[in-house]
Structure formats: C-alpha cells, structure tokens
Design an enzyme around this catalytic site. Structure first.
Site, short mmCIF file in Angstrom:
data_model
loop_
_atom_site.label_atom_id
_atom_site.label_comp_id
_atom_site.label_asym_id
_atom_site.label_seq_id
_atom_site.Cartn_x
_atom_site.Cartn_y
_atom_site.Cartn_z
N GLU A 187 0.81 -1.23 0.00
CA GLU A 187 0.00 0.00 0.00
C GLU A 187 0.84 1.27 0.00
O GLU A 187 0.46 2.27 0.60
CB GLU A 187 -0.95 0.01 1.22
CG GLU A 187 -1.98 -1.10 1.18
CD GLU A 187 -3.05 -0.96 2.27
OE1 GLU A 187 -2.82 -0.23 3.24
OE2 GLU A 187 -4.11 -1.59 2.12
N GLU A 256 -6.88 -7.23 -1.09
CA GLU A 256 -7.48 -7.10 0.24
C GLU A 256 -8.96 -6.76 0.11
O GLU A 256 -9.32 -5.64 -0.25
CB GLU A 256 -6.76 -6.03 1.09
CG GLU A 256 -5.35 -6.45 1.46
CD GLU A 256 -4.67 -5.54 2.49
OE1 GLU A 256 -5.37 -4.70 3.11
OE2 GLU A 256 -3.44 -5.66 2.65
#
Ligand SMILES: *[C@@H]1O[C@H](CO)[C@@H](O)[C@H](O)[C@H]1NC(C)=O
Ligand SMILES: *[C@@H]1O[C@H](CO)[C@@H](O)[C@H](O)[C@H]1NC(C)=O
Ligand SMILES: *[C@@H]1O[C@H](CO)[C@@H](O)[C@H](O)[C@H]1NC(C)=O
Ligand SMILES: *[C@@H]1O[C@H](CO)[C@@H](O)[C@H](O)[C@H]1NC(C)=O
Ligand SMILES: *[C@@H]1O[C@H](CO)[C@@H](O)[C@H](O)[C@H]1NC(C)=O
Ligand SMILES: *[C@@H]1O[C@H](CO)[C@@H](O)[C@H](O)[C@H]1NC(C)=O
Ligand SMILES: *[C@@H]1O[C@H](CO)[C@@H](O)[C@H](O)[C@H]1NC(C)=O
Length: 855
Positions: A187, A256
């Site tokens: 991320e 995710e």
C-alpha cells in the site's frame, strides 16, 4: 427471505472441493500472467484466496484453519511475513513456533492449496510498527520507505533472507512448492506523495530488487498505481469491481477484500453483512476480475505485544469467515463457499474472454462471458441500493433484489444470488457465557499479589533535562516509561493558602497514569485515531517536597501512514497553575527516567517465579487499585477446544498464562453509546463505520488462551493490572455446544428445464443441510417444522400449517457431523396441500462426550 419469488436452484455442494483443482505436490509448476488471469502451467485460473497470518494462531491450529479454508472454497492462502519477530535483534533470526514460516507454508502445501507470500517487508497489518524491527529506527541516517541507502540495504537483506529460506525448502512453484505469488512493499501508493522524488525512486528500486531475487513467480504491489513492469499492481478495498491494472497486459487482482474491520480499544465492534461481501466479490468477477483475497479469512489473536496501533485490540477477529478461535462463522463461511462454487462453475467462461455488458435498466446490468455465440455464462446485477427489480435477460424474467448479483453458469439458470442466504446460521457466534459453555472461576483467596513500585525502582534510571520522547527512550523494550520529578512548595508562602493546584499533562500518546506523592491522581488516554491527549486534574501539594510520577504507556506502535515510523509517543508538556508563582512549567526541568516496570524486570509473569516469596499470599487481595500484579493457579476447562478467559471485571493491563502473554486487555474502555445496530442494512456501499455492534460496552472482555499453552493439571495466570480491577470475578470458558439453524422453502425448487448441473451440484430437490464444526457432531434436534414456520434462528415458532418433522431430522442427523434432508412432501408429509411450505430446523452441535448432557 420468505416470499422471495426467485427462480433459484438450491445448489448443494456434495463434493466440497471440486476435483481437478488440487495441484500436485513436488511437481514443477510455471506461473505467469496475461491480461486476463494468473496462468498456471499454461492455464488461466480463477482463484479465491484468504489471509491467514501464521503468528495470529498457534501451529497446532494451522491445519484445521487451513482445511476449513479449503472446504470454504479457497485455492490460495495469503500471509504477510513479520520481519520484527523474525529478526528481533539485527542479524539474529527467529523462525520457531508461531513464527515457523517454513512449517506454515508446508502446512498449506499439505492441504493442497497455493500460497501468496506478501513479504513486504513493510506489512502494516495492525502489527507492531507495521512489521519493522524497532532497531531499524536506530540505524544512524536511516529513513524508512524512501530512497535511503541504509534502509534499502536492510530491506534487501531481509527480502533475500526470506526468498532464500523459501528456495532452500523448494517452496516456490517452479521448485514444486505451493508459492505462486509474492508481494513487495505494501500500500505504498497511499503515502507515496509524502515522500516526493525519493518515493518514486524507491518504488522503482523495490520493483527491480524484487525481480532480481528470481523467485520465478509473479510479484505484486498492492495499491500501487505506478508499479513498474512486470510487477502487477493490485486493488485493496471494500469493492474493486471498477479496478483495472496499470497496463493492458496485467490481470485485475484484488489483494485485500475486508469481511469486516479490525477492532481498536474504545471502539464498537465492526461487522460486514455477508450479502454485501458476496455482492462485492460477485461484482468483481462479473466485471472481469480473476483473483480475490479476503483480508482476513481467519484473523486470530494479537498475542503478547504484537498488536500495532495505537490501541489495536488483542482480538483480530475481523468478522472473518473463521472466527478468532478458528470456529466456522455462519452464515458467512457457508454463503461464501456457495458463492465460490458458483464462480468456479463459470471458470471456463471467465478465462475465455472479456465480458460483454448489457444494460437491463436503471442500475441494472448483465455481464456475459461467451465461449461461442450460444454458449455463455452470465452475471445479472442490480446495484441499486433500494429498489428490487424484475429483469428480462435472453427472454426470461429474473427477480433481482436490490444490491445483489445472480450467477448463471449456463446463461439461463440462477445457481446463486448474493442476497439469498441459504447457508445455515449459528446462534451463538460469540464466545460468551451461555448454556453451552463450561466455565470455572477462582475464589478471591486464590489470588497472590505484588504491589508494583510507583516511580523509579532500579539503578538503571537516569536523569535528563526536559521531556524525552518515549520510543527513542524505551526502544519498545516495554510499554512503560516513568517520568518522575519533584515539586517543591515553599512552606512559608503556602501554609495558609488553599493548596489545590491544577496539573495539566499533555502527551503524544498513548496513555498515562499520574501519581502525586505516590498516590494516583489521574489516568489519561487517547484513541486509535488520535493517541494524543491532555490530562487535567486538581492536585493538593504538601509544604516542602512533593513527588510527581507519570507512568506513560504505549499500546501498540503505530503501523500506518506516511512517516509513521518517526511519530513519537510519551509526555511532552507538564504545567502547574495556581501554585505559589501562578504558573510553573515543568517541561524543561530535570526529570528522572526509568524504562519499564519493576515487575517486568523481576520477571513476575514467569512460571519460575510462581512460588517466589515476592508474591503476597491471598485473603485480603486488594481490588480496584492501580499497578498491582495478580497471580493464581487454575484448572483449565476440560476438552480440547479453545479456552477463553473473561476479564470483564478488570481495568487495563496485560495477562500471561504459564509465562506466555495472551495480550493486552482493556475492558474498562467502553465504546461510545450510540451508532450501533445488530441488523445493519447490507444494501448500499459499505464502509468500516457502517455496521457496528456493542456500543457503550467494553471493546473486548474475552481473551483467547490457546490450548497448547495449557497443562492438564495446574496452570498459572498472571495479570498486571494498571488502573484497577477485581480478579475474583475472572472466569475461564470453553465452548461445549452450539446451536445451528437452517431454513429453506419448497419454492426454491429447480426450474423444470433441461439444464443439468455440473460436477458437485445436485438439483433434484432442495436439501436442508446441517453441518457442525470439525470434530463436533449433532447432538439433538431442538426444532423442526415443515409448513409455514415463523421467526428466526433461536426463536422459530410453528406457523398455522405445521408438521413436526423432528424425528426425521433426528434419524438423519443425530450423532453425525453433518446431514442433509430433502424437502419434499414425499419425504416430510404434507400438512397443508397447495400451500408453499418451508422447513425450519434448529439443532445442537456438541463436542465429545458432553453430548450426553443434552440428549
Ligand atoms: C532463476 O531461477 C531459475 C530456477 O531456479 C534458474 O533456472 C535460473 O537460471 C535463474 N535465473 C537467474 C537469472 O538467476
Ligand atoms: C417481480 O415479478 C413478480 C412475478 O411477476 C411479482 O410478483 C413481483 O411483484 C415483481 N417484483 C418487482 C419488484 O417488480
Ligand atoms: C525532593 O525529593 C527528591 C526525591 O526524594 C529529591 O531527589 C530532591 O532532592 C528533594 N528536593 C528537595 C528540595 O528537598
Ligand atoms: C528520536 O531520535 C532521533 C535521533 O536523535 C531523532 O531524529 C528523532 O526525531 C527522535 N524521534 C522522535 C519521535 O522524537
Ligand atoms: C513549557 O516549556 C516548554 C519547554 O521549555 C515549552 O516548549 C512549552 O511551550 C511551555 N509550555 C507552556 C504552556 O508555557
Ligand atoms: C510451586 O509449588 C507448587 C506446589 O507445591 C509446585 O507444584 C510447583 O511445581 C512449584 N513451581 C515451581 C516453578 O517451583
Ligand atoms: C475504584 O476506585 C476509584 C478511585 O479510587 C473510585 O472512584 C471507584 O468508585 C472505585 N470503584 C469501585 C468499584 O470500588
């Protein structure tokens, strides 16, 4: 769901894992990708993946969690790799016990599933310091996650370490192992902007470094729009159906997908309705996605001081399909399993071509995957958050509830609708006291105690001018740092005056206990979103010398955000007002510092000190006092199932069982009193704050004690209580029974056409299916009605039309782990001909011999 006129085939998955999807161990496999999918041995694959973090369970739990994941229809298990625990001291590695990464990967391999290894080594993960070792912070000149030579060389060293460890064990797919995918960084795209040019260079470097390690499997970077080729950029989020990769040569992958959200002390419990989760997944595959990962599929527990933060709770349950203890959570697990099977049935079509989309009206659309012009699979979606609709597709009318997707593997028959949950439900999903738990508690005389020293306790204290930043001072060797000083009051001036003085202490976080003249005067704390706080309190000072002792506490190091690694903690201002000179700023005065607690240094939590004379014996056990250590021996509830300790009578602290830390506890921190609902509307966009429960209550009262940490005979529980609690009310609980329910309507009959179900499906008549968790069996049937039963699980009642069919279910089910009963008048009798009937059944699952108690 009653009255929903949906032409739905009730699919029953006779063979839970379809044959042909297991890979052969030890045989070299090539993994590549194209614009459509991961390509394994030349074949594009549709894959379902789930996150299971090995240290959040004990190794004995891994096989059953992984096998439940496989039964739930997963192909891939994903885990991060936790650098800080693997290299606690620079150059000294640890890969044992819960951190035995090789054993974990091999356990997945033995189950016949693939592995996605997200090495990072930054992992976020609500894990202490995002997985970075704290020593990294102290390498001179280092800057994390940017183009800094020191950081890059450490990161590369750890990436190599992990890749080589896997290669040496032949765990990559090309070596015949299960690893088909790897991730570098995590991320970073969310924060890259804050790192300027250094950030851009770092992304390129991370990609090149990863590729140079020659893992022979594709690498991904999640939430990384600028991921350089050949790295695949992937999506993280509650929905990813709008996602496309950054070049046309990469597939759309979702790393995710959150089945709920993590828990932080002081917050209500987040949950996500399975209808919405299934909708998100179906939309993703509908629009061309081919790989999806639940973060988490099993969340588990933040044992010890592994929780990140600030203030991340000890339970990492995540409302995942498998709960914190590894039990199947229904209907989430079952509904997703049904969904995975429906998607698998479309695999041949999904990998063939890109979908063509057809508008079916406002907020209504179909995506069709053609093999030939008359051989196709289709997804029909109603993405309106309120309005149910009937749509016409290829000349047939279909009912589409709002916010739902129907899956038609043959472009004709609906085998699954995301809003129609036919999976069984469970009544007691939480691990609380009820009829079906066995528990034991301890008398107050059972407790020994030790009063923790207030203030400086050791010869290694030191003096400094001004207030020191906590992480730089403790190096995270402890949650605690004492800041102590003295306040002198001139006797002549103060004697006749009101001696009340205002004390104001500000802190960067995360909590602090304040003592004046060794007596507690205040407790301040922040929260997960802002750990800083100001504690204001009135104190009285004696003429002469007074002591001020502040115990500053950390509750998990920050794990997320740009430059999170250098955001500090601890006291940063102390000001007195109303004392002799009006205002006295103590911030720059001399302070004495002591890292950690005396009890930590003595090792009071260790079993070897169990009989030490340091411990004061029972009887007048102090309650509601700050800074007390408690110890008692207890017998664990019998059986093999997981055990939980109820700490709701305690305040805040840490607990150990037989020397193993089961984590931080903080039941005294209640969540806000409003904003919760037990029946959240699944329709419309979900976010982490939409569906919350347990408002106005402690965030977490039950704490997991893994079975392998318990002895058959006596066990030692040690608690360090920081703010005040009553240990005599502590109890130990294990689950011995669980109510399960299923309900299904006759109208869920298959349409009378020629479509023949493929492998794994039977569609002759709807079947009611009941299944207990692994190792459990059906002990009794509590309710079974065929007719027009009303109510929901736990509160079914017979309707006006009712045949008691309990004996049929008893015969088919009792004593078995699972059973299925066909719904038909032929089988169940017909209490009211001509009326559309349904079955509602509730059964008790039980473990071991305890069954007999409930017959
Ligand atoms: C990468 O690894 C494979 C398999 O071990 C090996 O055949 C190949 O030579 C390696 N390539 C490089 C560039 O090291
Ligand atoms: C859909 O069609 C059924 C059968 O014709 C009808 O009963 C139902 O009211 C319709 N629902 C909507 C939302 O139009
Ligand atoms: C006050 O007490 C502290 C701690 O005992 C001591 O270090 C300090 O010198 C004393 N100050 C005065 C002015 O007596
Ligand atoms: C910790 O110390 C380092 C080195 O002296 C300094 O650069 C950094 O700002 C300090 N961190 C905090 C959070 O104060
Ligand atoms: C107290 O002193 C510190 C350090 O000298 C200073 O940074 C801070 O602003 C002062 N606070 C107040 C309220 O005067
Ligand atoms: C402490 O005493 C108990 C009871 O006598 C004994 O069973 C136990 O082994 C002792 N523990 C240690 C660590 O010496
Ligand atoms: C515990 O102590 C606090 C302060 O010492 C007091 O306010 C509180 O009422 C006490 N609680 C109980 C349950 O005794």
């Amino acid at each position: 769901m009653e009255g929903m006129n949906m032409r739905t085939i009730i699919v029953v998955f006779v063979i839970l894992v379809l044959e042909g999807y297991c890979w052969e161990r030890g045989v070299s496999t090539t993994v590549t990708y194209d614009h459509k999918a991961l390509v394994i041995d030349g074949k594009r694959r549709i894959l379902q993946s789930g996150s299971i973090h090995y240290p959040r369970a004990t190794p004995d739990m891994w096989p059953s969690i992984i096998s439940k994941a496989k039964e739930g229809g997963l192909d891939v298990i994903e885990s991060y790799v936790f650098w800080n625990n693997h290299e606690p001291v620079r150059g000294q590695y640890y890969f044992e016990d819960r951190f035995d990464l090789v054993r974990f990967v091999k356990t997945v391999e033995e189950a016949g599933l693939y592995v996605h290894l997200r090495i990072g080594p930054y992992v976020c993960a609500e894990w202490n310091y995002g997985g970075f070792p704290v020593w990294l912070h102290f390498l001179p000149g280092i800057q994390f996650r940017t183009s800094n030579e020191i950081f890059k060389s450490e990161m590369k060293r750890f990436l190599e370490k992990v890749v080589n460890l896997m290669k040496n064990e032949n765990l990559f797919a090309s070596q015949g192992g299960p690893i088909i995918l790897a991730q570098v960084e995590n991320e970073y795209g969310n924060v890259e902007g804050s790192y300027g040019d250094g950030g851009k260079q770092y992304v390129k470097w991370a990609a090149e470094t990863a590729v140079s390690l020659n893992t022979t499997v594709p690498w991904v970077m999640c939430s990384q729009r600028d991921a350089p080729d050949p790295i695949i950029n992937t999506c993280n989020g509650f929905y990813c159906d709008g996602f496309t990769a950054n070049t046309p040569s990469k597939p759309a992958m979702w790393t995710e997908n959150y089945p709920g959200w993590f828990l932080a002390f002081g917050y209500p419990i987040p949950y996500r309705p399975v209808e919405d989760l299934a909708f998100a997944v179906a939309r993703f595959y509908e629009k061309g996605g081919t790989f999806q990962n639940y973060y988490m599929y099993f969340g588990g527990t933040n044992f010890g001081r592994t929780a990140g933060g600030p203030l991340t709770a000890t339970s990492y349950d995540y409302d995942a399909p498998l709960d914190e203890y590894g039990f199947i959570r229904q209907p989430k697990w079952g509904h997703l399993r049904d969904l995975h099977m429906a998607i698998k049935h479309c695999e041949d079509y999904l990998v063939e071509a890109d979908p063509s989309s057809v508008s079916l009206g406002m907020n209504l659309e179909a995506h069709v995957y053609y093999k030939t012009s008359n051989d196709c699979a289709a997804f029909l979606a109603n993405y309106d958050s309120k309005v149910d609709s009937n749509v016409t597709f290829k000349g047939i009318s279909y009912f589409l509830p709002a916010w739902s997707v129907s899956i038609l593997p043959d472009c004709k028959n609906v085998v699954f609708n995301t809003a129609k949950v036919v999976s069984q439900k469970t009544l007691d999903v939480s691990f609380t006291h009820n009829t079906f738990t066995s528990e034991s508690s301890l008398a107050s005389s059972a407790w020994d105690w030790y009063k923790e020293n207030v203030g400086v306790w050791g010869s290694n204290s030191f003096v400094a001018s001004g207030l020191l930043e906590q992480i730089n001072t403790t190096k995270d060797t402890s949650d605690f740092l004492w800041y102590t000083t003295s306040i002198h009051v001139d006797e002549k001036i103060e004697q006749d005056q009101n001696k009340e003085v205002a004390l104001s202490i500000s802190s960067l976080g995360h909590a602090a206990l304040v003592f004046v003249n060794k007596r507690p005067v205040g407790f301040g704390y922040g929260n997960h979103d802002d750990a800083s706080f100001v504690l204001k309190t009135k104190i009285s000072l004696n003429p002469g010398n007074n002591t001020l002792d502040v115990l500053s506490m950390m509750i998990g190091m920050k794990n997320y955000g740009s430059w999170f690694d250098i955001q500090g903690a601890g006291v940063n201002s102390v000001v007195l007002t109303g004392s002799k000179n009006g205002k006295e700023n103590l911030s720059a005065t001399k302070w004495t510092y002591q890292v950690g607690l005396e009890g930590e240094s003595l090792g009071l939590y260790k079993t070897k000190l169990q009989n030490s004379s340091l411990w004061r014996r029972g009887n007048a056990t102090p309650t509601n006092q700050s800074l007390i250590w408690y110890k008692a021996t207890f017998l664990a509830p019998s059986g093999k199932d997981p055990v939980s300790v109820d700490l709701s009578s305690m305040g805040k602290g840490q607990a150990w069982v037989n020397g193993q830390s089961i984590g931080r506890y903080w039941p005294a921190y209640h969540s806000r009193s409003t904003g919760c609902t037990d029946n959240c509307d699944y329709r419309g966009s979900y976010n982490a704050w939409k569906c919350l429960k347990k408002c106005g209550q402690p965030t977490q009262t039950m704490y997991h004690i893994p079975r392998p940490w318990l002895n058959d005979g006596e066990n030692v529980l040690v608690l360090h209580e920081e703010i005040g609690g009553d240990p005599s009310k502590i109890s130990f609980v294990t689950r011995t029974g669980q109510e399960i329910c299923a309900s299904l309507s006759e109208s869920d009959l298959p349409p009378s056409d020629t479509w023949k179900p493929k492998v794994g499906f039977t569609s002759e008549v709807p079947l009611v299916r009941l299944t207990c968790d692994q190792g459990w069996h059906i002990a009794s049937i509590r309710f079974a009605s065929f007719g027009t039963p009303k109510g929901d699980c736990g509160a079914f009642i017979p309707g006006t039309c009712h045949a008691n069919v309990a004996s049929i279910f008893q015969q088919a089910c009792v004593g078995k782990q699972g059973c299925s009963v066909p719904i038909s008048a032929a089988n169940l009798g017909d209490p009211c001909p001509g009326v559309v009937k349904s079955v509602a059944v509730q059964a008790l699952c039980s473990v071991g011999d305890i069954t007999l108690n409930y017959h």
